[in-house]
Scaffold this motif. Structure first.
Motif, PDB file in Angstrom:
ATOM      1  N   VAL A  61       2.851 -10.259 -25.119  1.00  0.00           N
ATOM      2  CA  VAL A  61       2.150  -9.312 -26.274  1.00  0.00           C
ATOM      3  C   VAL A  61       2.599  -8.624 -26.838  1.00  0.00           C
ATOM      4  O   VAL A  61       4.235  -8.132 -27.182  1.00  0.00           O
ATOM      5  CB  VAL A  61       1.658  -8.490 -25.205  1.00  0.00           C
ATOM      6  N   THR A  63       2.493  -5.830 -31.396  1.00  0.00           N
ATOM      7  CA  THR A  63       1.534  -5.820 -31.848  1.00  0.00           C
ATOM      8  C   THR A  63       1.994  -5.499 -33.330  1.00  0.00           C
ATOM      9  O   THR A  63       3.626  -5.239 -33.321  1.00  0.00           O
ATOM     10  CB  THR A  63       1.639  -3.691 -31.680  1.00  0.00           C
ATOM     11  N   SER A  70       6.469  -5.174 -28.643  1.00  0.00           N
ATOM     12  CA  SER A  70       6.519  -6.003 -28.071  1.00  0.00           C
ATOM     13  C   SER A  70       6.520  -5.933 -26.820  1.00  0.00           C
ATOM     14  O   SER A  70       6.992  -5.160 -26.112  1.00  0.00           O
ATOM     15  CB  SER A  70       7.163  -7.134 -28.575  1.00  0.00           C
ATOM     16  N   GLY A 148     -12.003  -7.910 -28.761  1.00  0.00           N
ATOM     17  CA  GLY A 148     -11.543  -8.748 -30.085  1.00  0.00           C
ATOM     18  C   GLY A 148     -12.601 -10.191 -29.488  1.00  0.00           C
ATOM     19  O   GLY A 148     -12.831 -10.169 -28.958  1.00  0.00           O
ATOM     20  N   PHE A 150     -10.671 -14.444 -28.322  1.00  0.00           N
ATOM     21  CA  PHE A 150      -9.644 -15.222 -28.222  1.00  0.00           C
ATOM     22  C   PHE A 150     -10.824 -16.601 -28.617  1.00  0.00           C
ATOM     23  O   PHE A 150     -11.380 -17.193 -28.089  1.00  0.00           O
ATOM     24  CB  PHE A 150      -9.618 -14.889 -26.421  1.00  0.00           C
ATOM     25  N   TYR A 171      -5.004 -17.767 -27.045  1.00  0.00           N
ATOM     26  CA  TYR A 171      -4.384 -16.800 -27.967  1.00  0.00           C
ATOM     27  C   TYR A 171      -5.755 -15.788 -28.146  1.00  0.00           C
ATOM     28  O   TYR A 171      -7.033 -15.863 -28.195  1.00  0.00           O
ATOM     29  CB  TYR A 171      -4.905 -17.370 -29.645  1.00  0.00           C
ATOM     30  N   HIS A 172      -5.410 -14.767 -28.023  1.00  0.00           N
ATOM     31  CA  HIS A 172      -6.244 -13.221 -28.283  1.00  0.00           C
ATOM     32  C   HIS A 172      -5.557 -12.375 -29.742  1.00  0.00           C
ATOM     33  O   HIS A 172      -4.581 -12.016 -29.344  1.00  0.00           O
ATOM     34  CB  HIS A 172      -5.752 -12.008 -27.016  1.00  0.00           C
ATOM     35  N   ALA A 173      -6.584 -11.888 -30.070  1.00  0.00           N
ATOM     36  CA  ALA A 173      -6.635 -11.012 -30.598  1.00  0.00           C
ATOM     37  C   ALA A 173      -7.400  -9.575 -31.294  1.00  0.00           C
ATOM     38  O   ALA A 173      -8.779  -9.879 -31.090  1.00  0.00           O
ATOM     39  CB  ALA A 173      -6.652 -11.575 -33.029  1.00  0.00           C
ATOM     40  N   ASP A 175      -8.236  -6.486 -33.955  1.00  0.00           N
ATOM     41  CA  ASP A 175      -7.389  -5.446 -34.950  1.00  0.00           C
ATOM     42  C   ASP A 175      -8.349  -4.309 -34.440  1.00  0.00           C
ATOM     43  O   ASP A 175      -8.747  -3.806 -34.594  1.00  0.00           O
ATOM     44  CB  ASP A 175      -8.359  -6.614 -36.120  1.00  0.00           C
ATOM     45  N   ASP A 183      -2.595  -3.757 -34.851  1.00  0.00           N
ATOM     46  CA  ASP A 183      -3.774  -4.896 -34.245  1.00  0.00           C
ATOM     47  C   ASP A 183      -2.716  -5.016 -33.104  1.00  0.00           C
ATOM     48  O   ASP A 183      -1.131  -5.670 -32.870  1.00  0.00           O
ATOM     49  CB  ASP A 183      -2.780  -5.653 -36.114  1.00  0.00           C
ATOM     50  N   GLU A 185      -1.714  -8.288 -30.504  1.00  0.00           N
ATOM     51  CA  GLU A 185      -1.790 -10.019 -30.270  1.00  0.00           C
ATOM     52  C   GLU A 185      -1.082 -10.063 -28.911  1.00  0.00           C
ATOM     53  O   GLU A 185      -0.595  -9.545 -28.502  1.00  0.00           O
ATOM     54  CB  GLU A 185      -1.515 -10.981 -31.292  1.00  0.00           C
ATOM     55  N   THR A 187      -0.803 -13.823 -26.105  1.00  0.00           N
ATOM     56  CA  THR A 187      -0.769 -15.079 -26.089  1.00  0.00           C
ATOM     57  C   THR A 187      -0.535 -15.388 -24.507  1.00  0.00           C
ATOM     58  O   THR A 187       0.655 -14.566 -23.927  1.00  0.00           O
ATOM     59  CB  THR A 187      -0.045 -16.263 -27.260  1.00  0.00           C
TER      60      THR A 187
END
Length: 197
Positions: A61, A63, A70, A148, A150, A171-173, A175, A183, A185, A187
């Motif tokens: 993870v 940001t 992280s 979000g 994925f 993969y996830h996002a 925003d 933001d 993210e 994986t």
């Protein structure tokens, strides 16, 4: 005994002995040939049906934006879904819920990710290779929850008609997570075991 008499006697004896030497005048019945049954080869299973399972994996993870954080840790959870096998192609929908305790630079923690997913795959018989995507919701300890998306790929293999194993990378996002200006993210890579009903 003349030659003529001897010839008739020899011919008569030969005719009498001929059936005995040649065997029965009726042809014997042929023994039936029983063919060995062909081995049953399973070309694959039918992916149609509901399933439920467990997953265990790894989450990475990070940001960006207002805060740069992280972290990575173990993630795992439950899944439920339904697939329909069209022959060569399989379509399905499902729900996943994973929990984690991923520390983000000592400032925040990823607690969970839930997913409402669709998947489309190619039927390889006992194997299924697929793409998946949908809506995700993540929960962070200090920033709350946000929704979000994925996307990812996976492979599933039937060990029996009811048990399958596989793996999935997603993969996830997220925003502007919960209006924070950050933001997020994530994986994830997970191994999965499913029981098919």
């Amino acid at each position: 005994m003349t030659f003529k008499t001897l010839s008739f006697a020899t011919l008569g004896a030969a005719l009498i002995a001929a059936p005995a030497l040649a065997g029965s005048p009726v042809e014997p019945m042929a023994e039936p040939v029983i063919a060995a049954p062909a081995p049953v080869v399973s070309t694959g299973g039918d992916w149609t049906g509901a399933y439920g399972g467990l997953s265990l994996g790894y989450a990475d993870v990070s940001t960006t934006g207002t805060s740069t954080l992280s972290g990575d840790d173990v993630i795992g959870g439950l899944s439920l879904g339904y697939d329909y096998d069209f022959g060569q192609f399989v379509l399905g929908a499902g729900l996943d819920y994973d929990v984690s305790n991923t520390d983000l630079s000592g400032t925040d923690t990823l607690e969970s990710i839930g997913r409402l997913k669709l998947r489309a795959g190619y039927d390889l018989g006992r194997g299924l290779i697929y793409a998946t995507g949908g809506v995700a919701q993540a929960s962070l300890a200090s920033m709350g929850e946000d929704t979000g998306y994925f996307a990812g790929i996976g492979y599933e293999h039937m060990l029996t008609d009811n048990i399958s194993v596989g793996g999935e990378v997603l993969y996830h996002a997220f925003d502007n997570f919960n209006g924070s200006g950050t933001d997020v993210e994530a994986t994830t890579a997970s191994a999965k075991v499913n029981f098919r009903f």
